[in-house]
Design an enzyme around this catalytic site. Structure first.
Site, PDB file in Angstrom:
ATOM      1  N   LYS A  81      12.840  21.868 -43.958  1.00 21.73           N
ATOM      2  CA  LYS A  81      12.929  22.695 -42.747  1.00 21.73           C
ATOM      3  C   LYS A  81      13.277  21.806 -41.559  1.00 21.73           C
ATOM      4  CE  LYS A  81      10.144  26.270 -40.374  1.00 21.73           C
ATOM      5  NZ  LYS A  81       8.818  26.931 -40.368  1.00 21.73           N
ATOM      6  N   SER A 156       9.033  31.924 -40.131  1.00 23.41           N
ATOM      7  CA  SER A 156      10.125  31.151 -39.602  1.00 23.41           C
ATOM      8  C   SER A 156      10.861  30.301 -40.641  1.00 23.41           C
ATOM      9  CB  SER A 156       9.602  30.231 -38.488  1.00 23.41           C
ATOM     10  OG  SER A 156       8.682  29.302 -39.007  1.00 23.41           O
ATOM     11  N   SER A 180       4.391  31.482 -41.803  1.00 23.79           N
ATOM     12  CA  SER A 180       5.813  31.109 -41.849  1.00 23.79           C
ATOM     13  C   SER A 180       6.307  30.509 -43.159  1.00 23.79           C
ATOM     14  CB  SER A 180       6.135  30.129 -40.712  1.00 23.79           C
ATOM     15  OG  SER A 180       6.341  30.840 -39.515  1.00 23.79           O
TER      16      SER A 180
END
Lengths: 489, 477
Positions: A81, A156, A180
């Site tokens: 990420k 996210s 997330s």
């Protein structure tokens, strides 16, 4: 032989070890899939093609020298990420603010993965500074769900989920502040694991809310997740909130046995007006556990009903402070034209941050102001203590708790999700876990009438990762991994 | 006319002399190349996290104990949020709600009486970087070497009433901190900085007046002037019927006046909250006891003991204990040669003079107790005379020089050869008939001149007592 990129991370690692596949072959196959599918899904912000190829040669050499024998993921490409620092490689947080930020150091998880021979294949998309559940706030555009491109992959960590579901990565790292990792895993039919707070070092994770953030994996099965968790978990002297524990021998919990396991199901999760398909899938999952010999029981957990309010106060307050350093002086986008320091700050921050980030910074700053501190921040901290205690009591009775991961499946990207009535319900399932610092995993448990994946959430007590892994592994035997039917080759 | 008194409280920031910074392993060394002592942590790089240096906590507890404070069992670091280019994270990690120590006191001396000054609290925090303005290029540069250097802030109660008391408080504090070895307290280098909170009120009134804060003072002289200037300014306002604004001011030492920086209403709201990246500090009783055992004997105790143990005056004891280094030198050299008066004299007269003449600090002294003792014994045993002794003292005070070696190398041993000296004296008497006749006419000064001439021709190495005897004998005959 099955397509390389469709294999699980563990399978590929074993084939590399057995010299059936070379690391270069695997990396090439992965890069090819990325090039083919990226125009459809937009999972990545940065693809580290050259670094990955160099790394592949190096790791193959190490393996040939008999090194990395104990590493379960040597030679396996991993996506990270883009809020986790990678030395010399852009780490943008999907924000205009950090569009050109190149960290001078590796996050501890990055370092540990590199050391165990995993290959960094690229940096994946997210909501700006991990604020959101859709990737729609990313400065680099939204990511699309590999099950149906009209839908969000969640967020996210939406780039992390889409990349693994679209077979653009074998496994990925995400971060979870209020769901997330788990929610995007659920939306994309994956396993998403949020470890106990303090288990995985946060050093190098660009923080949203420091007291809630935790790094964890998204993978196609629990075995892959358990393997990578073993590599990234463990005390880190660089993170003073990381906790000293013994060895994290998670793979030993990959056992198909839940006999006499005590499973609690908070009523409040079922009381909510769940989507019909999700309700029936969830009840089906409970039945599966009962059939396998677990003891499933409904109980009250109403004390956590203020979780969302407490979560917003704490996460916005911490975020407002964490994001202050992006002021155009040392870090962050700097405006082109300004007159004096105040204007430099105002214009740089005004231009560099998106709407959602500004909204949360303003809320957080307001709630921390000296005359509001007691009414908001301190009260939220007290609620947080109550939530932790409530969970502690529940775990006196149960080994794990079960809930639907989300009251809905992946919404349409065109939906205005922020006004959806389900948003708060969805969040209560997720954020209370972060407030209490507990481990939780989302695993696939079926699909809705539109063919979108449904997730089941398993919540454990602090450091109860092994119980979660064992339960997830047992359940997985009844619901084998399904890949999206729409992938192009 | 109404009479007014000044009420002063101080916030003193002290840079601690730990080898590394408060949250990372970077060096705290002063005066290095800009940004050479920096890393992702102290430049606030996104994702980097602070690790609290245990030594900083130890030093803070030591100071807390020395100031008779209550040490907190649980202490928490807080974030103080504000924007400024020298602050790379845009927050300073400090302490607001649970400082390390509270409720202490310190005794100061003013005009023959002592006074107790309350310590409100003591907390730890990080220093900011330094801005350097380049007016030629119309540019501001930032040096992060100081960013993350550990500080303690010592907040006094508003117990001081004059510039003299403030001076005495600061000197006392500085001596104490130096005795503890936790800071060099060099005001000119900014390792000790003072904020003055000052208000005035009518004599007899017990309420506090509206105060102003004068920030960032770094010289004792300027502090005295600022206190005098600011009390006068406030008294003038009150006397002309005005009101004091609560505000922050800056002292302009060149103009000899303070200037408004900002009113209280304009002050930042620092949005303090507990630092989530650092776990709360647990300070155990065992740890406190361990540190208590490390507290040195401080100046006040030494002054009393010196008078008792060594029979020297209070004044002498005060000078000898003005720094830990001189006190150690005195005590250890005395232990070796057992001549406290001699050791004291050398340090009081020659030592203090050399420090002053060379603008050096006590910790720069090279002289060791062993060498001082050796030197004193050499003089006592008549191996060298006092004049040459001074030369050797100064040499080994300033440099790594061994008195024995130096005396041998330069042939400084005293000459007590009667025959040889007589020859020299004869020559001196011949060469100075005027002095001889002056002496005979009762001018005693002439004698000193003849001694001087004799010593000169002996290059200062003659035994002065013997020279005296021989001269007297020859002149009388």
């Amino acid at each position: 032989m099955k397509e390389i990129t469709a294999m699980s991370a563990m399978t590929v690692a074993e084939k590399i070890k057995a010299k059936e596949l070379s690391v270069q072959e695997v990396v090439e196959a992965q890069l090819k899939a990325i090039k083919l599918r990226e125009p459809l899904y937009n999972s990545y912000i940065t693809i580290t093609e050259n670094e990955a190829k160099e790394q592949a040669i190096k790791v193959q050499g190490q393996i040939d020298n008999g090194e990395l024998k104990d590493s379960p993921l040597a030679g396996v490409p991993v996506a990270i990420k883009d809020n986790i620092c990678t030395r010399g490689i852009k780490t943008t947080c999907a924000s205009k603010m950090l569009a050109d930020f190149v960290p001078a150091y590796d996050a501890t998880v990055t370092e540990r993965l590199k050391k165990s021979g995993a290959i960094l294949i690229g940096k994946v998309n997210l909501d700006e500074f991990a604020m959101g559940g859709t990737t729609k706030t990313s400065y680099f555009g939204e990511t699309k769900n590999p099950w149906n491109r009209d839908h969000t992959p969640g967020g996210s960590s939406g780039g992390s989920s889409a990349a693994v579901a679209a077979e653009e990565a074998f496994i990925s790292l995400g971060s979870d502040t209020g769901g997330s990792i788990r929610q995007p895993a659920a939306y994309c039919g994956l396993v998403g694991f949020k470890p106990t707070y303090g288990t995985v070092s946060r050093y190098g994770l660009i923080p949203l809310a420091s007291s809630l953030d935790q790094i964890g994996p998204l993978g196609r099965n629990i075995s892959d997740c358990a393997s990578i968790l073993e590599l990234i978990s463990g005390y880190d002297p660089k993170d003073s909130t990381s906790i000293k524990q013994g060895r994290y021998n998670y793979r030993s919990a990959l056992v198909d046995d839940v006999k006499n396991m005590k499973i609690g199901v908070p009523k409040l999760y079922l009381d909510e007006d769940l989507d019909e398909d999700i309700r029936s899938c969830f009840l089906g999952a409970l039945k599966t556990f009962e059939d396998m010999g677990a003891k499933v029981e409904l109980f009250d957990l109403d004390e956590i009903r203020h979780s969302v309010q407490a979560y917003y106060v704490i996460s916005c307050a911490e975020a407002s402070s964490n994001l202050s350093r992006y002021d155009g002086v040392r870090y962050g986008h700097r405006t082109g034209d300004y007159d004096g320091l105040d204007e430099l700050y105002k214009k740089s921050r005004g231009e560099g941050f998106g709407y959602e980030v500004k909204r949360r910074i303003m809320l957080g700053a307001y709630m921390l102001s000296s005359d509001k501190y007691e009414a908001y921040y301190n009260k939220a901290r007290r609620i947080r203590t109550i939530i932790s205690k409530t969970y502690d009591e529940a775990f006196n009775k149960y080994d794990i708790l079960l809930s639907p991961e989300s009251p809905n499946t992946a919404p349409l990207l065109s939906d205005d999700y922020s006004s959806s009535k389900n948003k708060q319900k969805s969040e209560i399932l997720n954020v209370s876990v972060n407030l209490a610092g507990l481990p939780a995993v989302s695993i696939p448990c079926g699909k809705d009438r539109k063919g979108l994946p449904i997730g089941l959430q398993l919540i454990g007590k602090k450091f109860g990762e092994k119980a979660l892994i064992q339960a997830a592994y047992s359940f997985e035997q009844t619901r084998p991994y399904e890949r999206p039917g729409t992938l192009v080759n | 006319m109404k009479r007014y008194e000044t009420v002063i409280g101080l916030e003193v920031h002290v840079e601690l002399s730990t080898a590394s910074k408060i949250f990372c392993a970077c060096s705290t060394k002063f005066g290095e190349k800009p940004n050479s002592n920096s890393c992702p942590i102290c430049i606030g790089m996104p994702g980097a996290m602070p690790i609290l240096n245990k030594k900083v906590v130890e030093y803070a507890i030591l100071v807390g104990l020395a100031l008779n404070c209550t040490i907190s069992k649980k202490s928490i670091l807080d974030r103080k949020n504000y924007f400024y280019p020298d602050l790379p994270k845009a927050y300073q990690i400090s302490q607001l709600y649970f400082p390390i120590a509270r409720n202490g006191r310190i005794t100061i001396d003013t005009d023959d009486k002592s006074k107790s000054i309350g310590i409100h609290e003591l907390h730890i925090e990080e220093d900011a970087g330094k801005l350097i303005h380049d007016s030629d290029k119309n540019m501001t540069l930032v040096d992060y070497n100081r960013s993350g250097v550990p500080l303690i802030e010592i907040v006094s109660e508003p117990d001081m009433r004059s510039a003299e008391e403030v001076k005495s408080y600061l000197e006392k504090l500085r001596t104490m901190l130096r005795y503890l070895g936790v800071s060099d307290c060099k005001m000119q280098e900014g390792s000790m900085r003072v904020d003055i909170n000052l208000s005035v009120r009518e004599v007899g009134d017990t309420r506090l007046g509206t105060r102003t804060e004068i920030k960032n003072m770094n010289s004792l002289k300027a502090i005295s002037r600022a206190i005098e200037g600011e009390s006068k300014r406030q008294i003038d306002i009150l006397q002309s019927g005005g009101l004091i604004d609560q505000e922050t001011r800056r002292w302009d030492d060149n103009e000899n006046e303070s200037v408004r920086m900002r009113l209280k209403e304009e002050a930042d709201d620092y949005r303090y909250f507990p630092e989530p990246d650092i776990a709360p500090l647990e300070i155990s009783d065992e740890w406190i006891h361990e540190l208590m055992a490390l507290l040195p004997e401080f100046q006040d105790e030494k002054i009393l003991r010196y008078q008792k143990d060594y029979g020297i005056s209070e004044y002498e004891a005060g000078v000898l204990t003005s720094s830990k280094e001189i006190a150690n030198l005195f005590e250890r050299a005395t232990r070796l040669c057992n001549l406290p008066k001699e050791v004291s004299n050398w340090l009081m007269v020659e030592g203090m003079r050399i420090l002053k003449d060379n603008y050096i600090d006590p910790w720069d002294i090279c002289l060791t107790p062993e060498r001082l003792s050796t030197l004193i014994l050499m003089i006592e045993e008549g191996r060298i005379n006092r004049i040459k002794g001074k030369e050797v003292f100064e040499k080994s005070f300033l440099e790594d020089v061994d008195p024995e070696d130096y005396v041998k190398k330069h042939g400084l041993e005293m000459i007590s050869d009667d025959k040889m000296l007589r020859k020299v004296v004869v020559k001196v008497l011949e060469d100075n008939p005027q002095s001889v006749s002056d002496y005979k006419n009762g001018k005693t000064k002439a004698f000193d001149n003849l001694v001087g001439q004799t010593m000169k021709s002996m290059k200062g190495k003659a035994d002065p007592a013997l020279v005296n005897t021989i001269l007297k004998e020859m002149l009388e005959n």
